[in-house]
Design a protein around this motif. Sequence first.
Motif, PDB file in Angstrom:
ATOM      1  N   ILE A 246       0.838  -1.197   0.000  1.00 34.42           N
ATOM      2  CA  ILE A 246       0.000   0.000   0.000  1.00 34.42           C
ATOM      3  C   ILE A 246       0.878   1.254   0.000  1.00 34.42           C
ATOM      4  O   ILE A 246       0.651   2.183  -0.759  1.00 34.42           O
ATOM      5  N   ALA A 247       1.922   1.251   0.846  1.00 36.43           N
ATOM      6  CA  ALA A 247       2.796   2.424   0.943  1.00 36.43           C
ATOM      7  C   ALA A 247       3.561   2.660  -0.354  1.00 36.43           C
ATOM      8  O   ALA A 247       3.886   3.800  -0.675  1.00 36.43           O
ATOM      9  N   ALA A 248       3.834   1.603  -1.117  1.00 39.54           N
ATOM     10  CA  ALA A 248       4.557   1.756  -2.378  1.00 39.54           C
ATOM     11  C   ALA A 248       3.782   2.630  -3.359  1.00 39.54           C
ATOM     12  O   ALA A 248       4.369   3.262  -4.235  1.00 39.54           O
ATOM     13  N   ASP A 249       2.476   2.685  -3.210  1.00 42.48           N
ATOM     14  CA  ASP A 249       1.642   3.523  -4.070  1.00 42.48           C
ATOM     15  C   ASP A 249       1.558   4.964  -3.570  1.00 42.48           C
ATOM     16  O   ASP A 249       0.933   5.798  -4.225  1.00 42.48           O
ATOM     17  N   MET A 250       2.182   5.242  -2.445  1.00 41.02           N
ATOM     18  CA  MET A 250       2.138   6.582  -1.869  1.00 41.02           C
ATOM     19  C   MET A 250       3.405   7.345  -2.239  1.00 41.02           C
ATOM     20  O   MET A 250       4.495   6.772  -2.286  1.00 41.02           O
TER      21      MET A 250
ATOM     22  N   GLU B  40       3.595  11.718   1.213  1.00 37.99           N
ATOM     23  CA  GLU B  40       2.392  11.111   1.784  1.00 37.99           C
ATOM     24  C   GLU B  40       2.777  10.087   2.855  1.00 37.99           C
ATOM     25  O   GLU B  40       2.104   9.983   3.880  1.00 37.99           O
ATOM     26  N   GLN B  41       3.857   9.350   2.610  1.00 38.54           N
ATOM     27  CA  GLN B  41       4.334   8.398   3.615  1.00 38.54           C
ATOM     28  C   GLN B  41       4.748   9.127   4.890  1.00 38.54           C
ATOM     29  O   GLN B  41       4.397   8.703   5.996  1.00 38.54           O
ATOM     30  N   ILE B  42       5.477  10.226   4.728  1.00 39.55           N
ATOM     31  CA  ILE B  42       5.916  10.998   5.898  1.00 39.55           C
ATOM     32  C   ILE B  42       4.713  11.528   6.668  1.00 39.55           C
ATOM     33  O   ILE B  42       4.633  11.382   7.900  1.00 39.55           O
ATOM     34  N   LEU B  43       3.775  12.140   5.976  1.00 36.82           N
ATOM     35  CA  LEU B  43       2.585  12.693   6.638  1.00 36.82           C
ATOM     36  C   LEU B  43       1.759  11.602   7.318  1.00 36.82           C
ATOM     37  O   LEU B  43       1.241  11.814   8.420  1.00 36.82           O
ATOM     38  N   THR B  44       1.651  10.448   6.692  1.00 35.73           N
ATOM     39  CA  THR B  44       0.875   9.350   7.269  1.00 35.73           C
ATOM     40  C   THR B  44       1.531   8.815   8.528  1.00 35.73           C
ATOM     41  O   THR B  44       0.867   8.600   9.554  1.00 35.73           O
TER      42      THR B  44
ATOM     43  N   ALA C 230       6.545   0.268   6.843  1.00 40.96           N
ATOM     44  CA  ALA C 230       6.401   0.417   5.390  1.00 40.96           C
ATOM     45  C   ALA C 230       6.324   1.883   4.980  1.00 40.96           C
ATOM     46  O   ALA C 230       6.503   2.201   3.801  1.00 40.96           O
ATOM     47  N   LEU C 231       6.106   2.786   5.938  1.00 40.38           N
ATOM     48  CA  LEU C 231       6.012   4.215   5.632  1.00 40.38           C
ATOM     49  C   LEU C 231       7.375   4.904   5.663  1.00 40.38           C
ATOM     50  O   LEU C 231       7.456   6.128   5.613  1.00 40.38           O
ATOM     51  N   TYR C 232       8.425   4.114   5.761  1.00 40.06           N
ATOM     52  CA  TYR C 232       9.790   4.632   5.717  1.00 40.06           C
ATOM     53  C   TYR C 232      10.434   4.212   4.407  1.00 40.06           C
ATOM     54  O   TYR C 232      11.512   3.656   4.363  1.00 40.06           O
ATOM     55  N   GLY C 233       9.743   4.484   3.318  1.00 42.66           N
ATOM     56  CA  GLY C 233      10.211   4.105   1.997  1.00 42.66           C
ATOM     57  C   GLY C 233      11.312   5.011   1.477  1.00 42.66           C
ATOM     58  O   GLY C 233      11.670   6.014   2.101  1.00 42.66           O
ATOM     59  N   PRO C 234      11.833   4.666   0.311  1.00 35.02           N
ATOM     60  CA  PRO C 234      12.867   5.485  -0.312  1.00 35.02           C
ATOM     61  C   PRO C 234      12.406   6.933  -0.473  1.00 35.02           C
ATOM     62  O   PRO C 234      11.271   7.196  -0.854  1.00 35.02           O
ATOM     63  N   GLY C 235      13.305   7.844  -0.143  1.00 31.02           N
ATOM     64  CA  GLY C 235      13.002   9.262  -0.281  1.00 31.02           C
ATOM     65  C   GLY C 235      12.327   9.890   0.922  1.00 31.02           C
ATOM     66  O   GLY C 235      12.067  11.086   0.937  1.00 31.02           O
ATOM     67  N   THR C 236      12.042   9.080   1.970  1.00 29.64           N
ATOM     68  CA  THR C 236      11.364   9.626   3.154  1.00 29.64           C
ATOM     69  C   THR C 236      12.349   9.949   4.277  1.00 29.64           C
ATOM     70  O   THR C 236      11.944  10.214   5.397  1.00 29.64           O
ATOM     71  N   ASP C 237      13.639   9.935   3.942  1.00 31.78           N
ATOM     72  CA  ASP C 237      14.665  10.208   4.942  1.00 31.78           C
ATOM     73  C   ASP C 237      14.993  11.692   5.059  1.00 31.78           C
ATOM     74  O   ASP C 237      15.822  12.086   5.866  1.00 31.78           O
TER      75      ASP C 237
END
Length: 154
Positions: free
Chosen positions: A22-26, A30-34, A79-86
């Motif tokens: 699900i997070a891969a589609d964010m 959006e991952q950071i905010l979630t 899963a909300l710590y995907g690539p680019g959320t660092d």
Amino acid sequence: MKHLSTLTATTLLSLSLAGGAIAADMKPEEQILTRQAGYKFMSWNMGKIKANLEGNYNQEVVEKAAAAIAGIANSGMGALYGPGTDKAVNGVETRVKPELFTNQKEVGKVAGDFVAAANNMAEVATKGDKAETKQAFGALGQSCKACHDQFRQD
């Protein structure tokens, strides 16, 4: 509980994988905010528990707040710590340290300890024993602090 059981570890992995899809589609922002919303909601519920432990104890309020925290802890938020959320993305800031993305062994330990403490808090809250709840709440708070100390910038 120091070590997660095989069943619990398997369940956590399954939840993380499902959440990952699900997070891969964010988008990263959006991952950071979630994830920030999840932590804010847990913090709000921690405040409700603390207020009850310091004032008039209402088991129902504590039990519901503890269940909410455990629900989020078991939701696969990793899963909300995907690539680019660092780092900040499109004006959305994050306070996560880069070490969270490189020290997976320690992240796994800290996350596992947090899930175990959240689950214990939820279980203890159902018993209605204020002293036992206070002890479980302290352990939960320490598990939060361990992550903040290692992986969150001030």
